[in-house]
Write an enzyme that holds these catalytic residues in place. Structure first.
Site, PDB file in Angstrom:
ATOM      1  N   GLY A  25       0.830  -1.197   0.000  1.00 30.22           N
ATOM      2  CA  GLY A  25       0.000   0.000   0.000  1.00 30.22           C
ATOM      3  C   GLY A  25       0.857   1.237   0.000  1.00 30.22           C
ATOM      4  O   GLY A  25       0.612   2.191  -0.740  1.00 30.22           O
ATOM      5  N   ALA A  26       1.896   1.220   0.840  1.00 28.65           N
ATOM      6  CA  ALA A  26       2.821   2.347   0.937  1.00 28.65           C
ATOM      7  C   ALA A  26       4.043   1.872   1.707  1.00 28.65           C
ATOM      8  O   ALA A  26       4.054   0.782   2.285  1.00 28.65           O
ATOM      9  CB  ALA A  26       2.170   3.531   1.653  1.00 28.65           C
TER      10      ALA A  26
ATOM     11  N   ASN B 194       9.705   4.939   3.849  1.00 32.19           N
ATOM     12  CA  ASN B 194      11.066   5.444   3.686  1.00 32.19           C
ATOM     13  C   ASN B 194      11.166   6.844   4.284  1.00 32.19           C
ATOM     14  O   ASN B 194      10.345   7.709   3.983  1.00 32.19           O
ATOM     15  CB  ASN B 194      11.422   5.526   2.199  1.00 32.19           C
ATOM     16  CG  ASN B 194      11.015   4.297   1.428  1.00 32.19           C
ATOM     17  OD1 ASN B 194      11.419   3.194   1.744  1.00 32.19           O
ATOM     18  ND2 ASN B 194      10.196   4.493   0.407  1.00 32.19           N
TER      19      ASN B 194
ATOM     20  N   GLU C 215       1.884   6.072   7.416  1.00 31.86           N
ATOM     21  CA  GLU C 215       3.295   6.179   7.021  1.00 31.86           C
ATOM     22  C   GLU C 215       4.001   7.306   7.758  1.00 31.86           C
ATOM     23  O   GLU C 215       5.176   7.179   8.118  1.00 31.86           O
ATOM     24  CB  GLU C 215       3.401   6.370   5.507  1.00 31.86           C
ATOM     25  CG  GLU C 215       2.739   5.277   4.683  1.00 31.86           C
ATOM     26  CD  GLU C 215       3.166   3.882   5.078  1.00 31.86           C
ATOM     27  OE1 GLU C 215       4.351   3.682   5.435  1.00 31.86           O
ATOM     28  OE2 GLU C 215       2.317   2.970   5.047  1.00 31.86           O
TER      29      GLU C 215
ATOM     30  N   HIS D 158       5.117   6.315  11.144  1.00 33.35           N
ATOM     31  CA  HIS D 158       6.342   5.508  11.094  1.00 33.35           C
ATOM     32  C   HIS D 158       7.607   6.366  11.177  1.00 33.35           C
ATOM     33  O   HIS D 158       8.671   5.851  11.535  1.00 33.35           O
ATOM     34  CB  HIS D 158       6.401   4.728   9.783  1.00 33.35           C
ATOM     35  CG  HIS D 158       5.753   3.384   9.834  1.00 33.35           C
ATOM     36  ND1 HIS D 158       6.012   2.455  10.812  1.00 33.35           N
ATOM     37  CD2 HIS D 158       4.861   2.795   8.985  1.00 33.35           C
ATOM     38  CE1 HIS D 158       5.313   1.354  10.568  1.00 33.35           C
ATOM     39  NE2 HIS D 158       4.609   1.528   9.468  1.00 33.35           N
TER      40      HIS D 158
END
Length: 870
Positions: free
Chosen positions: A277-278, A281, A314, A317
């Site tokens: 999905g993603a 980074n 994300e 993260h």
């Protein structure tokens, strides 16, 4: 309390697949040049390291790379040449210096070449077509879990953190992106040499570089953090929503964690071909188009929620995963579960009207559906070779993990939980941890025995059934059935269960606060039981099933307005789970469902939809009319209340319920009026060739699914053309899903062929999974899958193989056919995710057992549903 299971510990560095600890990397200087025309790349890397003891070899990770010109420069300036050998099975490269290296600092350099693959991992190529029909190629990366080694030699383990200085040599007409900002661009011949600033200290799996003809939004300053969205040309109008949620999330997390964003900038990058999905980074987050690019004016609310969820996930993260990282892959659950928890918390603050924690319930249910089979697994379990980590990227890691964190947060209190998380992140910034480090911080903040509770939920599989027997609560392991042959049950024995219990007030009495307790091996007597109807799992945040006797359950259903939406959802979901397990009957479940009436939230209806879909798969022709009547009785009042059109002032979650009602009535219920209206709206819309208004996005998927059932000439071709000309990623996926829904074998096989050729590989497996769920064509599609097995494994990303297998529980209508599916999977084992295949096989068996129990009494059960609403 019972003693907790033993915590998982990081795998010993002496194991063959782990790299020796004798040499420690500090800084990588990576110079890399992709050649998209030849689908190759070349580069050099210089790595500043410390040698901790005298060594005669240096062992790194490398895969699918040719490596040459290796040398070591010592601190004194001596240059030592090296020969090279490979341990291919371990994906390791060994550098052999011509003389032993003494302890101390030195720099290792080498050249390397590799292939830009089409497998959506490592350094790979992705393509897109511009408005003029020309095809362009992007070179991009996906390194999690262990694919950085396919782009450059490295210590490809999460606890071997280092700083990365990236330089990309690219054609002058393309753009280059990496984790940090560009600090210098030099023209060398017909190329641009683009140098990026050093990153923070981080793991190899978070490195990213992207080269291609891409466009960006303007940069938004988010309290000093530059934020952009990056996309293929022509998609600027689809980027504003991602900018809005991105800016909100950056501020939300900076405040929640009390730590500034740890990178220098944030690029949110849409990649046309992307397996996941993603990917988080640092500073260069990559997404598949559907998870980032969206037009709010033509999107369903649920589609907007999906984009908000993924962007928030994300960005969470960046702190939880990038700044603080698990020591080894068994800890990936905490990265992903916590990011899922934080995404939901953030989006709930971003759009409170979406009731995001209520909307999370179906995701939690999907995880518990897996967790109720004996082939489940603990959320955290020892991981040996990194390939074993691939099985952890599933619903148990993300959704069950999130659910148990939410349970803990609600048990110890949101502010205490937040304070513990802040302590944890600040103590371990730029370092690596194990799960117990978080429990230490939360115990310090709360004074509660956090690990004794949490270890029983994360270190053993399954979850408990907490039953109310009179005035006493007790627990037992929940499962859908007996242990299948050849399966070693992973379901645990006993849990330390945080529970909140409250009583509905009697007439004239005032509500009382919920009582919190922890249930272990000793049953708990509820003194307040009998003062009113007892609600176990008050608030709805506990990760367990609740068992009531039938009378108590139905009495609660007569007081739904006094329950919260999440409590109502759990009441229905727990009843459906116990029905699948054979503890209650379909008739009892449908009578309960009938009491939902005009329930305004879509979440309690989700288990009802699941039940009706399963009944449709197992039904015989003689009971079809009864099914239609039951669907009309259960869902008809809701549809006649809501209709096809939205109304001013209705709740933001109402469109999701409207779509569900249209879909159930028009497909399973075969309601003539709903079908006629769906066809009329389709024909008037641009999709159907009309000049009327577009079908509203919130009901388009349901409308298309209903129209597909009619098998009218030309509709398939109209939807295929709509797929090919879709103006947004969401329109594309709605069209693909509709193409999979036609109840015709020939059309289903045509769609299968599209998935194997024209449809992007990242989406093709989704189409095939949907085709397996097609009640008319599923068995024939499985036959085609079996014939094309090798081609499927070659065409689709590695992480998609098991996801196709996960669709087999739909093939439950014929026990004999189901057995052939199971045998095929046994004869063709998948290297990635064997446990997930075993879970799917067992879930298929659960559905077949349900059919055996209930098929003979379907007429009575369906009739009871209709009678209960009369």
């Amino acid at each position: 309390m019972p003693s907790s299971p033993s915590p998982t510990t990081s795998t010993s560095s002496q194991d063959a697949f782990r790299l020796p600890r004798t040499v420690e990397p500090h800084v990588y200087r990576i110079e890399i040049e992709p050649d998209v025309g030849s689908a190759t790349f070349s580069g050099t890397v210089g790595i500043d390291v410390t040698v901790h003891e005298t060594v005669e070899e240096i062992v790194l990770n490398a895969a699918e790379l040719a490596i040459s010109d290796v040398e070591v420069r010592t601190a004194s300036g001596e240059v030592i040449g090296c020969t090279v050998s490979f341990a291919d099975e371990l994906e390791q490269v060994i550098f052999h210096p011509s003389s032993a290296l003494a302890p101390g600092p030195c720099t290792l350099t080498c050249r390397f070449t590799g292939t830009l693959n089409d497998k959506l991992r490592g350094f790979y190529r992705s393509t897109f077509t511009d408005d003029e029909g020309a095809t362009h190629t992007i070179a991009t990366t996906q390194f999690e879990s262990v694919d950085a080694r396919r782009a450059f030699p490295c210590w490809d383990e999460p606890d071997r953190k280092a700083v990365f200085e990236v330089t990309l040599t690219v054609d002058r007409d393309v753009d280059a992106f990496s984790n940090s900002p560009i600090v210098d661009v030099r023209r060398v011949g017909d190329k641009n040499v683009v140098r990026f600033s050093p990153t923070m200290k981080m793991s190899t799996y978070l490195v990213a570089f992207i080269v291609g003809q891409l466009e960006t939004t303007e940069t938004v300053d988010v309290d000093g953090v530059p934020l952009r969205v990056v996309f293929t040309p022509g998609k600027r109008k689809l980027a504003d929503f991602a900018l809005a949620i991105g800016a909100f999330a950056l501020r939300f997390f900076s405040e929640y964690f009390d730590i500034p964003y740890p990178g220098e900038k944030v690029d949110l990058v849409a990649i046309p071909d992307f397996a996941a999905g993603a990917m988080e980074n640092l500073g260069c987050i990559t997404f598949r188009d559907t998870a980032l690019l969206i037009d709010p004016s033509s999107a369903a609310r649920a589609e907007l929620e999906r984009v908000a969820d993924v962007v928030a996930h994300e960005l969470a993260h960046m702190w939880f995963g990038d700044l603080v990282t698990m020591g080894w892959w068994e800890g990936i659950w905490l990265n992903e579960a916590f990011a899922t928890f934080m995404e939901t918390l953030c989006v709930d603050a971003f759009r409170p009207s979406w009731d995001r924690w209520v909307g999370f319930a179906p995701s939690r249910e999907a995880a518990l559906a897996i967790d109720g089979v004996h082939a489940t697994r603990p959320i955290e379990y020892p991981v040996g070779p990194p390939k074993e980590a691939e099985g952890m990227f599933d619903l148990l890691t993300y959704e069950k993990g999130c659910a148990v964190l939410r349970m803990l947060e609600q048990y110890i209190g949101p502010e205490v939980f937040r304070d513990g998380v802040r302590t944890y992140l600040k103590a371990h910034a730029y370092a690596n941890t194990v799960t117990t480090d978080l429990w230490d911080a939360l115990e310090e903040a709360s004074g509660e025995p956090v690990r004794n509770v949490m270890n029983t939920f994360i270190l053993q599989g399954g979850h408990p059934l907490v039953s109310l027997r009179g005035e006493t609560l007790d627990q037992q392991p929940f499962s859908y059935g007996p242990v299948p042959d050849g399966v070693e049950s992973a379901i645990g024995d006993v849990w330390n269960v945080p529970i909140a219990v409250r009583s509905l007030p009697s007439a004239g009495s005032s509500p009382t606060p919920a009582t919190k307790l922890v249930l272990d091996t000793t049953p708990v007597h509820l003194d307040e039981a009998g003062n009113g109807l007892t609600v176990v799992n008050a608030g709805g945040w506990g990760v367990f099933r609740v068992g009531y006797d039938v009378a108590h359950r139905l009495a609660l259903a007569d007081h739904l307005s006094e329950l919260t939406p999440l409590e109502r959802a759990n009441l229905v979901a727990d009843t459906w789970a116990t029905t699948l397990a054979g503890h209650s009957t379909l008739k009892e479940f449908l009578i309960l469902a009938a009491k939902l009436g005009l329930e305004p939230d879509p979440t309690p209806w989700a288990p009802v939809a699941s039940a009706l879909h399963l009944v449709r798969r197992i039904i015989t022709e003689s009971d079809v009319a009864g099914l239609h009547q039951a669907v009309a009785a259960l869902i008809g009042p809701q549809f006649f209340h809501l209709g096809f059109e939205s109304r001013p002032g209705e709740g933001e979650r109402t469109p999701t319920l409207r779509s569900l009602a249209i879909s159930l009535l028009g497909t399973i219920g075969e309601d003539a009026g709903v079908r006629a209206e769906a066809a009329r709206r389709f024909d008037a819309s641009p999709i159907g060739g009309g000049r009327g208004e577009a079908i509203p996005a919130d009901v388009e998927a349901a409308t298309l699914a209903v129209v597909a059932q009619l098998l009218r000439p030309g509709d398939y071709e109209a939807l295929l053309e709509r797929y090919r000309a879709a103006s947004t990623p969401q329109e594309e996926m709605r069209s693909l899903n509709a193409l999979s829904a036609f109840p015709d074998i020939e059309l289903a096989l045509r769609t299968f062929d599209l998935a194997m050729t024209e449809v992007r590989s990242q989406n093709g497996w989704i189409v095939i999974s949907a085709l397996l769920a097609n009640p008319v064509a599923g068995q024939v599609v499985w036959g085609r899958i079996a014939e094309s097995w090798d081609a499927i494994l070659d065409r689709f990303p590695k992480n998609a193989h098991v996801r196709i297998a996960e669709a087999i529980p739909a093939l439950c209508g014929d026990a004999g056919f189901a057995a052939t599916v199971v045998q095929f999977l046994k004869d063709h084992p998948l290297a990635s995710g064997p446990r997930r295949v075993a879970q799917s096989v067992e879930r298929l068996g659960v559905n077949v057992a349900f059919a055996d129990r209930e098929r003979g009494g379907l007429a009575d059960s369906l009739g009871a549903a209709a009678a209960a609403t009369a």
